[in-house]
Write an enzyme that holds these catalytic residues in place. Structure first.
Site: not given
Ligand code: NAD
Length: 475
Positions: A177, A253, A287, A379
């Site tokens: 997803k 991650e 990230c 962040e």
């Molecule tokens: P997010 O957590 O809002 O969403 C990520 C994914 O999770 C999306 O597909 C979203 O639809 C899904 N999601 C959201 N709520 C959910 C739930 N309750 N249950 C299951 N799935 C759910 O993150 P974002 O805004 O898409 O991405 C930005 C974040 O990702 C930042 O915090 C960034 O640091 C982090 N990030 C981390 C890495 C790493 O390698 N550590 C890499 C890229 C991004």
């Protein structure tokens, strides 16, 4: 023209579900729509993935799976420009970035796990026994089963394939997803999968939101054996609660608030150039981006001046991914302007064309904020970096290690002994010395504290996605 966004379940495309709009971040206009998977479709995807586990896929050898990964990589390369177009349309990122980083890295993700798989050696132990004949212990690696892969919007294809590739390499079946903001390249990936001769149900794709939608339904699904997730730390805790009842393994991650340390003995020009990259690549929406830089006091003013000048000169950067994210970033800038000093940027660029409707934020350099200020602690995930001075190595380490996150850090120094002293003392999963984001895909990747659970990359991913089992044979 965007190709239609569809789900891919059990080897077939499916466009069902309530449509939600896709927005062009460059102009802020509606640019298409995608269907949100119903709970019933998520169930079907998990059922298809489970059924595929006991089909012909179960008997594919590692060499056959490695060839499949290369076929998928070939399929992405054959449609390279389409993938670049889709990634740019969804994220607004510059073409240069998508065509040199996102899509090539997705190809490399598949190829590197294919290569690792065929070269993987198993350990065995010849165990002494009282009768002198001994026993042979060897390890069998089994797939975990049905794996949910949930990915964010910032590097959509790169981060999705970073998990899909090792999950397939180790014989799992996948329900993926992608972020609801950026579904385009995942859909193209499904088209590549459809042409890559893999059994139906091995790879499935559902679109939709996170909470109370496809993401949540997947993580709560009793048929999902493991969850590999990249995204916000807060979402990670929600997912952990969702899988807790059935003790499903997770690989997380998560977010970061990465520090850079610039020592007075560093090559200052290189440190400035590196920090411009580490703070402003993809407008800070990576990230690994640096959001806090601590500079040794004697070079603080020179560094701050050069970094601010560099930030003002940056061109060709992209927008924030959405209006909501732009507003979040501008919210931090509003607080920072009231409590500290803005050395560069701080506002919204004006273009005098249709880009003025998009979600832009200027590359911004801040200073003078206390360490407990939200813009220094939380962040931001935008083109914003805060600078503060330090006087001793101990103080620099304490500042870098403060706070809830522990993903990555950069150290700029000309003293090799200091580099070896400071880098391992950082509470992070990845430390770079005199560089940033130089990646070898075989190395461990992940964060400590609120930045993640587990490591991915190379053997670390192959280990997460498989269950090692010991067989002991008495000789
Ligand atoms: P997010 O957590 O809002 O969403 C990520 C994914 O999770 C999306 O597909 C979203 O639809 C899904 N999601 C959201 N709520 C959910 C739930 N309750 N249950 C299951 N799935 C759910 O993150 P974002 O805004 O898409 O991405 C930005 C974040 O990702 C930042 O915090 C960034 O640091 C982090 N990030 C981390 C890495 C790493 O390698 N550590 C890499 C890229 C991004």
């Amino acid at each position: 023209m965007r190709s239609p966004v569809r789900h891919y379940v059990g080897g077939g495309f499916d466009g069902s579900g309530v449509p939600f709009p896709l927005v062009d971040p460059v102009r802020g206009t509606t640019a298409g729509e995608a269907p949100a998977a119903s709970r019933e479709l998520v169930d079907r995807a998990v059922d298809a993935a489970r059924a595929a586990l006991s089909g012909p896929w179960a008997s594919w050898s590692p060499a056959e799976r490695a060839r499949l990964l290369h076929r998928i990589a070939d399929g992405i390369e054959a449609r390279f420009e389409e993938f670049v177009d889709a990634e740019c349309a969804d994220t607004g990122k510059p073409r240069e970035l998508a065509s040199t980083v996102d899509i090539p890295r997705a190809v490399a993700n598949f190829r590197s796990y294919a290569d690792l798989l065929v070269g993987r050696a198993e350990r065995s132990w010849n165990t002494p026994t009282p009768d002198g004949r001994g026993a042979l212990n060897y390890t069998v690696h089994k797939p975990l089963g049905v794996v949910a892969v949930i990915s964010p919007w910032n590097l959509p294809l790169l981060l999705l394939t970073w998990k899909v590739a090792p999950a397939l390499a180790t014989g799992n079946t996948v329900v993926a997803k992608p972020s609801e903001l950026t579904p385009g390249t995942a859909c193209l990936l499904a088209e590549v999968m459809a042409g890559a001769e893999l059994p139906p149900g091995v790879f499935n794709l559902v679109h939709g939101g996170g909470g109370d939608a496809a993401g949540q339904w997947l993580t709560e699904h009793p048929g999902v054996d493991a969850v590999a997730f990249t995204g916000e730390s807060r979402t990670g805790s929600t997912i952990m609660r969702a899988v807790a009842g059935r003790l499903a393994p997770v690989s997380f991650e998560l977010g970061g608030k990465n520090a850079g340390l610039v020592f007075a003995d560093a090559d200052l020009e290189r440190a400035v150039e590196g920090t411009l990259r580490s703070a402003f690549t993809h407008s800070g929406q990576v990230c690994l981006c640096t959001e806090r830089v601590y500079v040794e006091r004697p070079v603080f003013d020179a560094f701050a001046e050069a970094l601010a000048a560099g930030a003002r000169e940056l061109t060709g950067y992209g927008p924030m991914v959405s209006a909501a994210h732009r507003d979040k970033v501008l919210g931090y800038l509003g607080k920072a302007a009231a409590d500290g000093r803005i050395l560069a940027g701080g506002g919204v660029p004006r273009f005098g064309d249709d880009r003025d409707g998009g979600f832009w934020v200027e590359p911004t350099v801040l200073t003078g904020l206390p360490e407990d200020h939200p813009a220094v602690r939380e962040e931001i995930f935008g083109p914003v970096v805060h600078l503060a001075p330090f006087d001793t190595e101990e103080e620099a380490l304490a500042l870098a290690n403060a706070g809830p996150y522990g993903l990555a850090a950069t150290v700029w120094t000309g003293d090799v002994s200091r580099a070896h002293r400071v880098a391992p003392a950082l509470d992070v999963g990845i430390a770079w010395v005199n560089t940033w984001n130089l990646r070898d895909l075989r190395t461990p990747f992940g964060g400590v504290k609120a930045s993640g659970i587990g490591r991915e990359g190379g053997d670390h991913s192959l280990d997460f996605f498989s269950e090692p089992m010991n067989v002991c044979v008495k000789l």
